[in-house]
Enzyme design. Structure first.
Site, short mmCIF file in Angstrom:
data_model
loop_
_atom_site.label_atom_id
_atom_site.label_comp_id
_atom_site.label_asym_id
_atom_site.label_seq_id
_atom_site.Cartn_x
_atom_site.Cartn_y
_atom_site.Cartn_z
CD GLU A 206 31.39 -33.13 -8.99
OE1 GLU A 206 31.29 -32.24 -8.13
OE2 GLU A 206 31.42 -32.89 -10.21
CD GLU A 394 28.23 -33.90 -13.03
OE1 GLU A 394 28.62 -32.75 -12.78
OE2 GLU A 394 27.63 -34.62 -12.21
C1 FCB Z 1 28.91 -30.72 -10.43
C2 FCB Z 1 27.77 -31.52 -9.80
C3 FCB Z 1 26.48 -31.38 -10.54
C4 FCB Z 1 26.24 -29.96 -11.02
C5 FCB Z 1 27.44 -29.44 -11.76
C6 FCB Z 1 27.27 -28.05 -12.31
O1 FCB Z 1 29.87 -30.47 -9.47
O2 FCB Z 1 28.11 -32.87 -9.76
O3 FCB Z 1 25.46 -31.84 -9.71
O4 FCB Z 1 25.90 -29.15 -9.97
O5 FCB Z 1 28.56 -29.47 -10.92
#
Ligand code: FCB
Length: 488
Positions: A206, A394
């Site tokens: 990210e 994610e």
């Molecule tokens: C994302 C992050 C991860 C976690 C999730 C909830 O943005 O990459 O580390 O905090 O959110």
């Protein structure tokens, strides 16, 4: 009107008991959809070999911040600065995954996970960011990866999940181009050491979040609020660091290693599915991600991006742009919420639609609910850049989890969230969009950055005093999904 009539009255009107009604309804449905005994998930299958996983990050789970010669990172400094995190929480101990990894890998096995995404703490490997590597820096990762492999779980390794070594920040952090070079040195060295055991690496997690929250808003480490010009140059240094790292990893590993990134694109979603709205969302995907995924894919900044920045545009050389666009084997996408897009007569040809205040969200207000994001982002990215392989690196949600009197956690909101997002992901793979795997965030409740321990994202509940783990209802749900290879 119907909901004002009780089930009993309705049955009387239709001339039968409620039971008779539901039986005949089932029989009718069966004649449309196949035998009543055919499983409801049969048409919601994922491709064979789909990689079901879960994701974590070093500072969020490891603890053991002083062990084996680890140096301080910007997150140690930030979390230990008064007023920066909820309740003053830090990652000093967190899940103590450093010591409990074996037990947690047992949990993964129990779930049937095929793969596990974790990140390496740069400051364990190079305690001051550069220079001589710490001889014990990778010991823990070797132990943990061996245990994963023994359990038949594929390791997926992120090289940078926001925990920059503090000494590098002291020399300007990502504002300093030397950090991009230092990152490539660390990434090449680390991937080289691990590549006999790990096949897939991601450079960074990210970029947008650590750039904009860390250096723009100041709500994440290192807590700076740079002006637009400095931020644009820093963003360029970050994508350059990614490109240099891709080259360094390729140079120091054997052929066959796959390299990608875990990027949180702004996940554009058409307000509804007409040709014009879809086209607007496609344009927005490219333009809104101009300084991140778009430049990685195209090796140039879009005209609109540079025009918008005007005098604040970053300095760059043609050679740097080539490096930034070093070919990737896969694109990882972290997707939690949608950004709705509509057509617009402006030159850019689209507009972002702000959410009305009534728009539903999960416990974390930023997680607005939009399962279609998991369909549209992979589809638009495939259409724009002919991606060969995608992973959802994610997806998940926080929930106000509580232990019930029977010591279980019934996180029905998380199950609702996951089921709906996975349904849209299944729609994507059924259409042939090359999504190869999905990583649920997260295996365990953990240190959620500035939100500290207040927001729980795990499918396993963690008692942070005793380190006891309790799989939640969502863990049972995910286990079933993995076993059936289908949404259920
Ligand atoms: C994302 C992050 C991860 C976690 C999730 C909830 O943005 O990459 O580390 O905090 O959110």
């Amino acid at each position: 009107m119907l909901n004002k009539i009780s089930r009993r009255t309705l049955a009387r009107i239709l001339g039968g008991s409620t039971t008779a009604l539901s039986l005949s309804a089932t029989a009718r449905a069966a004649s449309f959809f196949g035998s009543p005994s055919s499983p409801a998930h049969a048409d919601r299958l994922f491709p064979q070999g789909f990689l079901w996983g879960s994701a974590t990050a070093s500072y969020q789970v490891e603890g053991a911040v002083h062990e084996d010669g680890r140096g301080p990172s910007i997150w140690d400094t930030f979390a230990h600065t008064a007023g920066k995190t909820h309740n003053g929480d830090t990652g000093d101990v967190s899940d103590d995954f450093f010591h409990h990894y074996k037990r947690d890998i047992e949990l993964m096995k129990e779930l049937g996970l095929k793969t596990f995404r974790f990140s390496i703490a740069w400051s364990r490997v190079f305690p001051s960011g550069t220079g001589q590597p710490n001889p014990h820096g990778l010991d823990f990762y070797h132990r943990m990866i061996d245990a994963l492999l023994e359990a038949g779980i594929e390791p997926f390794c992120t090289l940078y999940h926001w925990d920059l070594p503090q000494p590098l920040q002291d020399r300007g952090g990502w504002e300093n181009k030397d950090t991009a070079k230092a990152f490539a040195d660390y990434a090449g060295y680390t991937a080289g050491k691990l590549s006999s055991k790990v096949r897939r690496f991601m450079t960074m997690n990210e970029m947008r979040t650590f750039v904009e929250l860390g250096y723009g808003l100041g709500s994440h480490a290192p807590g700076l609020k740079l002006n637009q010009k400095r931020l644009a140059q820093l963003t360029h240094n970050v994508v350059l660091g990614h490109g240099l790292a891709v080259q360094a990893i390729r140079a120091q590993t054997k052929p066959g290693i796959e390299i990608g990134i875990a990027d949180n694109v702004l996940a554009t979603v058409p307000v509804y599915e007409s040709t014009a709205q879809i086209e607007a969302a496609r344009k927005a995907m490219r333009e809104e991600n101009a300084m991140y995924l778009t430049v990685l894919q195209e090796g140039r900044y879009t005209d609109l991006y540079l025009e918008r920045l005007g005098q604040d545009a970053p300095n760059f050389t043609p050679q740097e742009m080539k490096t930034i666009a070093s070919p990737l084997d896969f694109i990882g996408l972290n997707i939690y919420q949608p950004t709705y897009i509509r057509t617009d007569d402006s030159r850019q040809g689209y507009a972002i639609v702000p959410s009305p205040s009534s728009y539903p969200h999960m416990l974390s207000p930023w997680i607005t609910i939009g399962p279609e994001a998991l369909y549209w982002a992979p589809r638009l990215i495939t259409e724009l850049w002919k991606a060969k392989a995608l992973y959802i690196t994610e997806n998940g949600t926080s929930s106000a989890d509580q232990l019930a009197p029977d010591a279980q956690v019934y996180d029905t909101d998380r199950v609702m969230f996951l089921r709906n997002y996975l349904t849209q992901l299944q729609r994507a793979v059924a259409e042939g969009i090359p999504v190869k795997g999905y990583f649920l965030w997260s295996l365990l409740d953990n240190f959620e950055w500035a939100d500290g321990y207040e927001k729980r994202f795990g499918i396993t509940y963690v008692d942070f005093t005793t380190q006891k783990r309790t799989p939640k209802l969502s863990a049972a749900f995910y286990k079933e999904v993995i076993q059936k290879n289908a949404v259920c």
